[in-house]
Structures are given as structure tokens and as C-alpha cells.
Write a protein that holds these residues in place. Structure first.
Motif, PDB file in Angstrom:
ATOM      1  N   GLN A  74       0.828  -1.202   0.000  1.00  0.00           N
ATOM      2  CA  GLN A  74       0.000   0.000   0.000  1.00  0.00           C
ATOM      3  C   GLN A  74       0.863   1.254   0.000  1.00  0.00           C
ATOM      4  O   GLN A  74       0.567   2.232  -0.699  1.00  0.00           O
ATOM      5  N   GLU A  75       1.959   1.219   0.774  1.00  0.00           N
ATOM      6  CA  GLU A  75       2.857   2.370   0.809  1.00  0.00           C
ATOM      7  C   GLU A  75       3.513   2.588  -0.555  1.00  0.00           C
ATOM      8  O   GLU A  75       3.602   3.723  -1.041  1.00  0.00           O
ATOM      9  N   GLN A  76       3.981   1.488  -1.169  1.00  0.00           N
ATOM     10  CA  GLN A  76       4.568   1.608  -2.497  1.00  0.00           C
ATOM     11  C   GLN A  76       3.545   2.097  -3.508  1.00  0.00           C
ATOM     12  O   GLN A  76       3.857   2.917  -4.377  1.00  0.00           O
ATOM     13  N   PHE A  77       2.316   1.583  -3.403  1.00  0.00           N
ATOM     14  CA  PHE A  77       1.260   2.035  -4.311  1.00  0.00           C
ATOM     15  C   PHE A  77       1.013   3.527  -4.144  1.00  0.00           C
ATOM     16  O   PHE A  77       0.875   4.262  -5.127  1.00  0.00           O
ATOM     17  N   ASP A  78       0.955   3.971  -2.886  1.00  0.00           N
ATOM     18  CA  ASP A  78       0.731   5.397  -2.639  1.00  0.00           C
ATOM     19  C   ASP A  78       1.876   6.242  -3.203  1.00  0.00           C
ATOM     20  O   ASP A  78       1.650   7.310  -3.780  1.00  0.00           O
ATOM     21  N   GLN A  79       3.123   5.745  -3.009  1.00  0.00           N
ATOM     22  CA  GLN A  79       4.267   6.490  -3.533  1.00  0.00           C
ATOM     23  C   GLN A  79       4.224   6.569  -5.057  1.00  0.00           C
ATOM     24  O   GLN A  79       4.423   7.650  -5.638  1.00  0.00           O
ATOM     25  N   LYS A  80       3.971   5.433  -5.705  1.00  0.00           N
ATOM     26  CA  LYS A  80       3.910   5.443  -7.171  1.00  0.00           C
ATOM     27  C   LYS A  80       2.753   6.301  -7.663  1.00  0.00           C
ATOM     28  O   LYS A  80       2.891   7.027  -8.654  1.00  0.00           O
ATOM     29  N   LEU A  81       1.628   6.215  -6.967  1.00  0.00           N
ATOM     30  CA  LEU A  81       0.480   7.017  -7.372  1.00  0.00           C
ATOM     31  C   LEU A  81       0.760   8.496  -7.180  1.00  0.00           C
ATOM     32  O   LEU A  81       0.349   9.334  -7.989  1.00  0.00           O
ATOM     33  N   ASP A  82       1.497   8.821  -6.109  1.00  0.00           N
ATOM     34  CA  ASP A  82       1.854  10.218  -5.894  1.00  0.00           C
ATOM     35  C   ASP A  82       2.784  10.712  -6.999  1.00  0.00           C
ATOM     36  O   ASP A  82       2.655  11.847  -7.484  1.00  0.00           O
ATOM     37  N   GLN A  83       3.722   9.862  -7.416  1.00  0.00           N
ATOM     38  CA  GLN A  83       4.591  10.232  -8.532  1.00  0.00           C
ATOM     39  C   GLN A  83       3.788  10.443  -9.814  1.00  0.00           C
ATOM     40  O   GLN A  83       4.051  11.371 -10.585  1.00  0.00           O
ATOM     41  N   ILE A  84       2.798   9.564 -10.028  1.00  0.00           N
ATOM     42  CA  ILE A  84       1.964   9.706 -11.221  1.00  0.00           C
ATOM     43  C   ILE A  84       1.181  11.009 -11.164  1.00  0.00           C
ATOM     44  O   ILE A  84       1.035  11.718 -12.173  1.00  0.00           O
ATOM     45  N   MET A  85       0.654  11.359  -9.981  1.00  0.00           N
ATOM     46  CA  MET A  85      -0.109  12.589  -9.846  1.00  0.00           C
ATOM     47  C   MET A  85       0.781  13.807 -10.098  1.00  0.00           C
ATOM     48  O   MET A  85       0.367  14.776 -10.733  1.00  0.00           O
ATOM     49  N   LYS A  86       2.022  13.753  -9.608  1.00  0.00           N
ATOM     50  CA  LYS A  86       2.949  14.856  -9.864  1.00  0.00           C
ATOM     51  C   LYS A  86       3.254  14.954 -11.364  1.00  0.00           C
ATOM     52  O   LYS A  86       3.327  16.054 -11.916  1.00  0.00           O
ATOM     53  N   ARG A  87       3.437  13.794 -11.988  1.00  0.00           N
ATOM     54  CA  ARG A  87       3.702  13.805 -13.423  1.00  0.00           C
ATOM     55  C   ARG A  87       2.507  14.350 -14.187  1.00  0.00           C
ATOM     56  O   ARG A  87       2.657  15.103 -15.154  1.00  0.00           O
ATOM     57  N   GLN A  88       1.306  13.977 -13.757  1.00  0.00           N
ATOM     58  CA  GLN A  88       0.106  14.495 -14.410  1.00  0.00           C
ATOM     59  C   GLN A  88       0.019  16.004 -14.254  1.00  0.00           C
ATOM     60  O   GLN A  88      -0.332  16.723 -15.195  1.00  0.00           O
ATOM     61  N   SER A  89       0.341  16.497 -13.056  1.00  0.00           N
ATOM     62  CA  SER A  89       0.324  17.949 -12.850  1.00  0.00           C
ATOM     63  C   SER A  89       1.332  18.639 -13.762  1.00  0.00           C
ATOM     64  O   SER A  89       1.054  19.704 -14.329  1.00  0.00           O
ATOM     65  N   THR A  90       2.511  18.014 -13.919  1.00  0.00           N
ATOM     66  CA  THR A  90       3.520  18.584 -14.815  1.00  0.00           C
ATOM     67  C   THR A  90       3.028  18.625 -16.253  1.00  0.00           C
ATOM     68  O   THR A  90       3.208  19.622 -16.966  1.00  0.00           O
ATOM     69  N   LEU A  91       2.385  17.534 -16.677  1.00  0.00           N
ATOM     70  CA  LEU A  91       1.869  17.498 -18.047  1.00  0.00           C
ATOM     71  C   LEU A  91       0.764  18.524 -18.250  1.00  0.00           C
ATOM     72  O   LEU A  91       0.648  19.119 -19.328  1.00  0.00           O
ATOM     73  N   GLU A  92      -0.043  18.745 -17.224  1.00  0.00           N
ATOM     74  CA  GLU A  92      -1.087  19.764 -17.342  1.00  0.00           C
ATOM     75  C   GLU A  92      -0.480  21.159 -17.478  1.00  0.00           C
ATOM     76  O   GLU A  92      -0.960  21.980 -18.265  1.00  0.00           O
ATOM     77  N   SER A  93       0.580  21.425 -16.704  1.00  0.00           N
ATOM     78  CA  SER A  93       1.233  22.729 -16.835  1.00  0.00           C
ATOM     79  C   SER A  93       1.874  22.877 -18.216  1.00  0.00           C
ATOM     80  O   SER A  93       1.863  23.959 -18.810  1.00  0.00           O
ATOM     81  N   ARG A  94       2.420  21.769 -18.744  1.00  0.00           N
ATOM     82  CA  ARG A  94       2.987  21.830 -20.095  1.00  0.00           C
ATOM     83  C   ARG A  94       1.891  22.090 -21.128  1.00  0.00           C
ATOM     84  O   ARG A  94       2.099  22.850 -22.082  1.00  0.00           O
ATOM     85  N   ALA A  95       0.733  21.427 -20.944  1.00  0.00           N
ATOM     86  CA  ALA A  95      -0.372  21.661 -21.869  1.00  0.00           C
ATOM     87  C   ALA A  95      -0.823  23.113 -21.821  1.00  0.00           C
ATOM     88  O   ALA A  95      -1.166  23.707 -22.846  1.00  0.00           O
TER      89      ALA A  95
END
Length: 449
Positions: free
Chosen positions: A121-142
Motif C-alpha cells: 500500500q505504501e509503495q502504491f501510494d508512492q507510485k500514485l503520488d509520482q503519477i499525480m505529480k507527473r500528471q500535474s507537470t503534463l497539465e502545466s505543459r499543456a
């Protein structure tokens, strides 16, 4: 009773001869004797006889036997009691230890399972948090891609919208200033995130994990973001290639026309601008996308400066419609005298009254009758460049007026030394007439991209 017993003994003497002789009555400690008869048993002891029936006798014998067996069992029990108890206790202890070991094993298994679940669960949360940060970055790029302009004009004329550019009926006429607009490939509007589905996974990881598995969820999210990032990179690369290609063509056109870039830039009129100087800096940890966007911004600034410079270069068409010349630049036969003469411009075929448009920004230096030109307008574009528009039927500007690209300055006519309605168009550098087709070809080259 004694006489009967004695008679019985005499009568059955032959049956008792094998028995041991009875002790004398006077003897001390004589063992009791038991005599059997047909109706029971007689116990003789110390001269006394006691007769028992067969049932009583066997009951007594059975009792003695049972008592003996009980005594033997009791003795055996007490003799082996310690061993039995020890074995029972050892067996109980062994069973207890086995149960305790099993319980400990189950507890350890539960602990491992719980720890693994917590770690997953901790690893899932960490990976999901990384994905959310990446999504935020892609939104700013868009957002950065969406903020980039779709087109840049070389002059002050803004490109018409699609609804205005396409009339409802009839064949649209070609724009007389179709070469004045630089079309830049628009950024990928679909580069923005197509949906907020990844956000749902943040709020409901357990439901996703139960339905498809944690790994499947993360793989799907990563795949979706990879696709978005690829589209953004492709859109950015397309924009960068288009701008770089446009800048190269603009510089090449200026060089082919033999114009001095620094002089052209110096001739560009300065409008009201200002503000503190803030140099553009690129973050040290900037990624490939940010560096590419930085290069695009630099090239776009150069392209805008070139657009302002080229706004003073007359490479656009002065009349509506397809370019059709009735007479070219250079030596020709004079239409009135029939003798060779120098034609200092181009004669554009046009109808009486068609609008005549200025081909570059500049200032009107002449507007009126000019001999063989008839009604003529001359515009100074700076840096020694000027254009003339002759044989006009009417003039719509005044001397000293500043005109911009595409502005109507008059109408086609046949005034002056003319055989029919047409536009006489000249381009001059430092007062010397040059072939306008050289500038028109440059405009075609610029519009090709």
C-alpha cells in the motif's frame, strides 16, 4: 448332623481316600478343611464344621478372586503410576508446544501478510503520488502549449477568422495580401489531459486494486500519461521546426533581396513599449521539455522581430486576384510610339475601380497627378525602399499619412499615359527602379511555409 456327616464320610470313603487326612482335633494351628458334598461345601476348622451352599461358595470365591485382581491392578498402578503420569504429562506438553508453535507460525504469517500489505500500500501510494505529480507537470505543459499563439502576422493586419474567410456562397476571391500572414503550426490542442480518470484512482485505490489489481492500475496510468507526453513532445517539436524553418526563410529572403538587416531593423518604427529589464533564465534542473520550450520562445522572439522588419519590405501583391501581368519590367516596345523603351515597373491586369492596396508599411510621400503616371501614390517604406502605384482612377490617401500593410490607397484606373485600366506598380531602392517580381517571388517563398 455329626452322625450324618460321619455316615456320609463312611459311605463315601472311597471318594476321599485321595484327599489329605484331616488334622487331629487337638492339634494347634490346624488348617481348615473343606469337604464337598452334593448339596454344598463344608468347611472344617479346629473341629468345627461350617457348611456353605454352592452359590455362596462361588460368590465368596469370586469375591476373593476379584479382590486379588483389584489388589494386583492397584499394585501395578502404583508401581507404574509415575511412568504413566510422566508420559501423559509429556504428551500433553508436546501437544501444547505443537499448538503454541502452530499459533506462533500463524501469527508470524499474519504479521508478514500485514507487513507486505502495508508495504504494498505504501509503495502504491508512492507510485500514485509520482503519477499525480507527473500528471500535474503534463497539465502545466499543456497550458504552456495552449498559451502559444497560433499565428503571427508580419504587419498590423490580423488574419481573418474561419467564419469570415469562408463566405456562404460564391467563389471567394484570393486575398490581395495573402502573403502577409505567417502561419505557424498550431500547438496540439489535444495535448491537454483528455480526462481526469487518473484522479479517480487517487480517491478509490482499493476499488481499482480489487477490480483490476494494483499493477494493472499503475500500468494503465503510466501508459495514459506516456501517450499524453508523446503528443505534447510531438506538438512542441512541430512548433519548433516550423518556427526555425520560418526564421531561416525570412533571413534568406532578406539576404536574397540584398537588403541590410541592421538598416532594416533600425528603420522599424518604435511604438510605445517599456518596462524593467528581466533577463530570461532557464532553471538548472530544467528538463528536455522546458529547454525546448525555452528555445522556441527565443526563436519566436526572433521571428517577431523579423516580422516587424519584413513589414517594411514590399513583397506582397497590390491588387486582388491572381497575379497576371500585361507588361513586365525592363525593355519593351512603347505602346504609343512603338519604339524600345524602359518599363520601370509591372503592369497588373485589373478591372476599373478594383481596390489598390499598399504592399508594406510606410509613409505617403506623394499623392496626386504625376505626368505619365496619371494619378499616382508613392509610399516611402524606410531604408531607401519605396513603391509607386500609377494610373489610379481615384486616390484615397494624403501626403504625410502613415499606411499599413493591406490598406486601400486608391482604385484601378487608366489615367495618364495608359491604353486601358490596369495598375502600374514599381519598387525602388534608393530611388532606382528594381524588378518588383524579385520581391513578389520572395513573398511566394515566405508563404510556402
Amino acid at each position: 448332623m455329626s452322625s450324618r456327616s460321619g455316615h456320609h464320610q463312611k459311605h463315601h470313603h472311597h471318594q476321599d481316600h485321595g484327599r489329605a487326612p484331616a488334622r487331629r482335633p487337638g492339634a494347634h494351628h490346624a488348617a481348615p478343611a473343606v469337604a464337598a458334598s452334593g448339596e454344598g461345601y463344608t468347611l472344617v476348622h479346629a473341629g468345627k464344621q461350617v457348611r456353605f451352599g454352592p452359590v455362596v461358595f462361588w460368590i465368596a470365591v469370586g469375591s476373593v478372586v476379584l479382590l486379588g485382581m483389584w489388589s494386583a491392578a492397584t499394585a501395578t498402578y502404583f508401581a507404574f503410576r509415575d511412568d504413566v503420569l510422566t508420559r501423559l504429562i509429556a504428551r500433553q506438553a508436546e501437544m501444547q508446544y505443537a499448538y503454541e508453535d502452530r499459533i506462533s507460525e500463524l501469527r508470524a504469517k499474519v504479521d508478514r501478510t500485514t507487513s507486505r500489505q502495508l508495504l504494498d500500500q505504501e509503495q502504491f501510494d508512492q507510485k500514485l503520488d509520482q503519477i499525480m505529480k507527473r500528471q500535474s507537470t503534463l497539465e502545466s505543459r499543456a497550458t504552456a502549449l495552449g498559451a502559444m499563439p497560433d499565428a503571427t502576422s508580419t504587419g498590423s493586419i490580423k488574419p481573418q477568422g474561419r467564419a469570415e474567410a469562408a463566405p456562404s456562397s460564391g467563389t471567394p476571391k484570393p486575398s490581395p495580401i495573402s502573403d502577409t500572414v505567417i502561419f505557424v503550426a498550431p500547438p496540439d490542442r489535444e495535448a491537454r489531459l483528455e480526462s481526469r480518470a487518473p484522479l479517480i484512482a487517487k480517491a478509490q485505490p482499493n476499488q481499482f486494486a480489487k477490480a483490476q489489481g494494483v499493477d494493472n492500475v499503475l500500468v494503465r496510468l503510466q501508459t495514459s500519461l506516456d501517450q499524453v507526453e508523446r503528443r505534447q513532445v510531438a506538438a512542441l517539436s512541430s512548433v519548433e521546426d516550423g518556427i526555425e524553418s520560418r526564421v531561416r526563410r525570412m533571413r534568406g529572403v532578406i539576404s536574397d533581396l540584398g537588403l541590410n538587416m541592421s538598416q532594416l531593423e533600425a528603420a522599424v518604427p518604435r511604438s510605445g513599449m517599456g518596462g524593467p529589464y528581466v533577463p530570461v533564465k532557464l532553471a538548472p534542473d530544467a528538463g528536455a521539455f522546458e529547454r525546448q520550450l525555452y528555445r522556441i520562445n527565443i526563436n519566436r522572439a526572433q521571428m517577431q522581430r523579423l516580422n516587424q522588419t519584413l513589414a517594411l519590405v514590399p513583397y506582397r501583391k497590390p491588387v486582388v486576384g491572381e497575379v497576371e501581368f500585361t507588361s513586365g519590367f525592363g525593355v519593351r516596345s512603347d505602346p504609343f510610339l512603338g519604339r524600345p523603351a524602359m518599363h520601370t515597373g509591372l503592369d497588373f491586369r485589373a478591372a476599373q475601380g478594383d481596390p489598390v492596396r499598399v504592399t508594406a508599411n510606410g509613409k505617403v510621400v506623394s499623392a496626386g497627378w504625376a505626368g505619365g503616371y496619371g494619378r499616382m501614390v508613392e509610399v516611402d517604406h524606410g531604408n531607401g525602399l519605396s513603391t509607386r502605384y500609377g494610373h489610379l482612377s481615384e486616390i484615397g490617401v494624403k501626403v504625410g499619412e502613415y499606411v499599413k500593410i493591406g490598406q486601400v490607397i486608391g482604385a484601378v484606373g487608366s489615367t495618364g499615359r495608359s491604353t486601358g485600366p490596369h495598375l502600374h506598380y514599381e519598387t525602388r531602392i534608393d530611388g532606382e527602379a528594381v524588378d518588383p517580381q524579385k520581391f513578389l517571388r520572395a513573398g511566394v517563398r515566405l508563404s510556402a511555409g
